[in-house]
Design a protein around this motif. Structure first.
Motif, PDB file in Angstrom:
ATOM      1  N   PRO A  62       0.861  -1.116  -0.034  1.00  0.00           N
ATOM      2  CA  PRO A  62      -0.011   0.074   0.068  1.00  0.00           C
ATOM      3  C   PRO A  62       0.933   1.008  -0.185  1.00  0.00           C
ATOM      4  O   PRO A  62       1.841   1.377   0.844  1.00  0.00           O
ATOM      5  N   ILE A  65      -2.508   6.835   1.703  1.00  0.00           N
ATOM      6  CA  ILE A  65      -3.568   6.384   2.430  1.00  0.00           C
ATOM      7  C   ILE A  65      -4.204   8.051   2.548  1.00  0.00           C
ATOM      8  O   ILE A  65      -3.498   9.174   2.531  1.00  0.00           O
ATOM      9  N   VAL A  75      -7.037   3.553   0.899  1.00  0.00           N
ATOM     10  CA  VAL A  75      -5.776   3.171   0.799  1.00  0.00           C
ATOM     11  C   VAL A  75      -5.353   2.816  -0.771  1.00  0.00           C
ATOM     12  O   VAL A  75      -6.371   1.879  -1.243  1.00  0.00           O
ATOM     13  N   SER A 315       1.069   4.565   6.144  1.00  0.00           N
ATOM     14  CA  SER A 315       1.015   3.436   5.217  1.00  0.00           C
ATOM     15  C   SER A 315       2.416   2.802   5.227  1.00  0.00           C
ATOM     16  O   SER A 315       3.426   3.305   4.734  1.00  0.00           O
ATOM     17  N   THR A 317       4.550   0.345   4.003  1.00  0.00           N
ATOM     18  CA  THR A 317       4.393   0.117   2.323  1.00  0.00           C
ATOM     19  C   THR A 317       4.894  -1.482   2.418  1.00  0.00           C
ATOM     20  O   THR A 317       4.211  -2.474   1.942  1.00  0.00           O
ATOM     21  N   ILE A 322      -1.309  -0.910   7.533  1.00  0.00           N
ATOM     22  CA  ILE A 322      -1.505   0.409   7.881  1.00  0.00           C
ATOM     23  C   ILE A 322      -1.283   0.323   9.570  1.00  0.00           C
ATOM     24  O   ILE A 322      -1.686  -0.558   9.976  1.00  0.00           O
TER      25      ILE A 322
END
Length: 329
Positions: A62, A65, A75, A315, A317, A322
């Motif tokens: 992700p 956000i 997201v 976020s 990643t 999250i």
């Protein structure tokens, strides 16, 4: 040990070196307008969600956000080429998108933004070179490109999108070293910035956020700073830092920025994984995070946002999750 006692047992040169170290290390303040009094503003993890995968509520790297006025989180599930919507506690609500060039599809999905009312969601794509606008449930409304902003459409690479309190849409173009401003229907309004290190210039601008007055904050990554402008692009001030890991310093990869109701500024450092919180004058308030997979740790975190209650969403990643933090009570 008192300084006078130390000076009596070491040479004058070493004593001066000791004084310099104390004034520039984590025990003192640096010369970038920051301090190290960070212990009274600790943040703790309040919730987290996401595991690596393709199912509902799962995430694949992700990237960004956004949080609406009700605390719902949108997201960019970049690896799965879709947007996912969650409650503030991380409960899956809905999703939309697939890979492609059609309306509601994504290619190079990079960032997401939501307007102040929570009615509309905006995305920006690096490969499709466009913005798409949806309602809060993912229904496609319209799209636009960047031709009117000047330069070749294919050379534009906006990495960040944000919506101000007046519903205008801003993009940070890392290739063009400028900020693009559109109205809510995609009409081009203005742009500002050129490549350089003077006030109002940029070297790879990335994150964008707004305070309640509509002032614009931009992470100017290559210049190790955050610049503040009014809504017409007039330069106001900056938080100037330098490359490093000391208090108040950050790397040249600070893609995300958030602003709370007190105009405190939050930056996520992707290379040196941590959050840095500054006050409106550029004084460091606190910092937290380290590299890893545990609670409060990050791997290549890309974005940060602060909701109306002061909760901080990150976020994370490469950990495909999250994390949400709150000020310790």
């Amino acid at each position: 040990m008192e300084l006078l006692a130390i000076s009596s047992v070491i040479s004058p040169a070493l004593f001066l070196l000791f004084i310099w170290f104390m004034s520039t290390s984590a025990y003192g303040s640096d010369n970038n307008g920051t301090n190290s009094n960070t212990n009274s503003n600790n943040y703790t993890l309040v919730t987290k969600w996401g595991t690596k995968g393709i199912g509902d509520g799962q995430l694949m790297f992700p990237h960004s956000i956004a949080v609406d006025s009700d605390g719902n989180a949108y997201v960019t599930d970049t690896g799965n080429k879709r947007i996912q919507k969650f409650s503030s506690e991380g409960k899956f609500i809905t999703k939309w998108g697939s890979e492609g060039t059609g309306d509601g599809q994504f290619k190079g999905l990079h960032d997401v933004a939501v307007d102040p009312s929570g009615d509309f969601v905006y995305t920006v794509e690096l490969s499709n070179h466009r913005v798409q606008k949806f309602d809060s449930n993912g229904k496609f409304i319209l799209k636009w490109g960047f031709e009117e902003a000047g330069g070749r459409q294919a050379s534009r690479a906006p990495h960040s999108i944000a919506v101000d309190p007046s519903n205008n849409v801003y993009l940070a173009d890392k290739n063009g070293d400028d900020i693009l401003k559109f109205d809510t229907n995609g009409k081009f309004l203005m742009k500002w910035g050129t490549k350089g290190n003077a006030d109002g210039q940029f070297d790879r601008p990335h994150g964008i956020a707004f305070d309640e007055a509509g002032n614009v904050y931009v992470t100017d990554m290559g210049n190790y700073r955050i610049q503040k402008f009014d809504s017409n692009g007039k330069y106001i001030s900056k938080i100037q830092s330098s490359y490093g890991t000391r208090n108040g310093q950050f790397s040249n990869t600070t893609p995300g920025i958030g602003i709370d109701s007190n105009e405190n500024v939050y930056v996520i450092d992707k290379l040196y994984p941590r959050v840095l919180k500054f006050d409106m004058n550029g004084e460091l308030i606190t910092t937290w995070g380290s590299k890893g997979t545990g609670d409060g740790q990050f791997k290549r975190a890309e974005d940060i946002v602060v909701d109306n209650s002061g909760n901080v969403f990150v976020s994370d990643t490469r950990n495909s999750r999250i994390q949400v933090f709150a000020l310790s009570k």
